[in-house]
Scaffold this motif. Structure first.
Motif, mmCIF file in Angstrom:
data_model
loop_
_atom_site.group_PDB
_atom_site.id
_atom_site.type_symbol
_atom_site.label_atom_id
_atom_site.label_comp_id
_atom_site.label_asym_id
_atom_site.label_seq_id
_atom_site.Cartn_x
_atom_site.Cartn_y
_atom_site.Cartn_z
ATOM 1 N N THR A 95 -7.867 1.226 -8.333
ATOM 2 C CA THR A 95 -6.980 2.344 -8.687
ATOM 3 C C THR A 95 -5.505 2.002 -8.461
ATOM 4 O O THR A 95 -4.644 2.841 -8.674
ATOM 5 C CB THR A 95 -7.322 3.602 -7.862
ATOM 6 N N GLU A 96 -5.259 0.791 -7.973
ATOM 7 C CA GLU A 96 -3.910 0.287 -7.717
ATOM 8 C C GLU A 96 -3.164 1.065 -6.642
ATOM 9 O O GLU A 96 -1.946 1.103 -6.624
ATOM 10 C CB GLU A 96 -3.092 0.206 -9.021
ATOM 11 N N SER A 97 -3.903 1.719 -5.703
ATOM 12 C CA SER A 97 -3.220 2.299 -4.539
ATOM 13 C C SER A 97 -2.853 1.191 -3.566
ATOM 14 O O SER A 97 -2.005 1.372 -2.718
ATOM 15 C CB SER A 97 -4.042 3.333 -3.793
ATOM 16 N N VAL A 98 -3.540 0.048 -3.707
ATOM 17 C CA VAL A 98 -3.211 -1.142 -2.919
ATOM 18 C C VAL A 98 -3.021 -2.297 -3.891
ATOM 19 O O VAL A 98 -3.861 -2.525 -4.748
ATOM 20 C CB VAL A 98 -4.348 -1.483 -1.919
ATOM 21 N N GLU A 99 -1.883 -2.980 -3.751
ATOM 22 C CA GLU A 99 -1.662 -4.211 -4.532
ATOM 23 C C GLU A 99 -1.903 -5.365 -3.577
ATOM 24 O O GLU A 99 -1.441 -5.348 -2.441
ATOM 25 C CB GLU A 99 -0.219 -4.288 -5.028
ATOM 26 N N TYR A 117 -9.288 -2.170 3.564
ATOM 27 C CA TYR A 117 -9.127 -1.342 2.377
ATOM 28 C C TYR A 117 -10.383 -1.480 1.538
ATOM 29 O O TYR A 117 -11.093 -2.477 1.615
ATOM 30 C CB TYR A 117 -7.911 -1.786 1.547
ATOM 31 N N ALA A 157 0.833 -1.210 0.000
ATOM 32 C CA ALA A 157 0.000 0.000 0.000
ATOM 33 C C ALA A 157 0.858 1.247 0.000
ATOM 34 O O ALA A 157 1.984 1.243 0.507
ATOM 35 C CB ALA A 157 -0.907 -0.001 1.226
ATOM 36 N N ASN A 158 0.295 2.306 -0.550
ATOM 37 C CA ASN A 158 0.965 3.595 -0.582
ATOM 38 C C ASN A 158 0.901 4.199 0.815
ATOM 39 O O ASN A 158 -0.169 4.448 1.334
ATOM 40 C CB ASN A 158 0.259 4.491 -1.610
ATOM 41 N N ASP A 181 -9.542 0.911 -3.817
ATOM 42 C CA ASP A 181 -8.084 0.958 -3.645
ATOM 43 C C ASP A 181 -7.393 -0.058 -4.555
ATOM 44 O O ASP A 181 -6.337 0.208 -5.102
ATOM 45 C CB ASP A 181 -7.690 0.670 -2.188
ATOM 46 N N THR A 230 6.234 2.963 0.528
ATOM 47 C CA THR A 230 5.351 1.830 0.289
ATOM 48 C C THR A 230 5.378 0.936 1.519
ATOM 49 O O THR A 230 6.441 0.610 2.034
ATOM 50 C CB THR A 230 5.812 1.033 -0.952
ATOM 51 N N ARG A 264 6.081 8.959 -0.963
ATOM 52 C CA ARG A 264 6.833 7.957 -1.730
ATOM 53 C C ARG A 264 7.246 6.741 -0.909
ATOM 54 O O ARG A 264 8.253 6.096 -1.175
ATOM 55 C CB ARG A 264 8.075 8.585 -2.366
#
Length: 91
Positions: free
Chosen positions: A70-74, A63, A25-26, A67, A32, A30
């Motif tokens: 939008t790929e804020s969380v993989e 989450y 996660a972001n 999320d 992760t 910058r």
């Protein structure tokens, strides 16, 4: 369109409850954040991961499916020693 995408992501996660996962996660600025745990539950708009004990003070994190979209969380699932990424692909 987005509503259907969120429903598809939820449906795919429904089948993964109880599986070991890796979250990326972001964390802002910058940074992760990577955490491992077990996908514990899915709700209409969020999913909950129970974290492994040494991962800090939080026991559970949640989450939204947005999320993931939008790929804020993989989200990666551990399968047969491999990591399989959970994504939404338009058909």
């Amino acid at each position: 369109m987005a509503r259907n995408a969120l429903h598809e992501i939820k449906r795919s996660l429904d089948g993964l409850i109880g599986e070991r996962v890796l979250l990326r996660a972001n964390g802002g600025r910058r940074k992760t954040i990577e955490r491992t745990g077990v996908l514990e539950e899915t709700y209409p708009s969020v999913f909950v991961v129970k974290l492994d004990p040494p991962d800090g003070s939080f026991k559970r994190v949640s989450y939204s499916y947005a999320d993931v979209l939008t790929e804020s969380v993989e989200l990666m699932v551990y399968r047969n020693g491999d990591q399989v990424r959970v994504t939404y692909t338009q058909s």
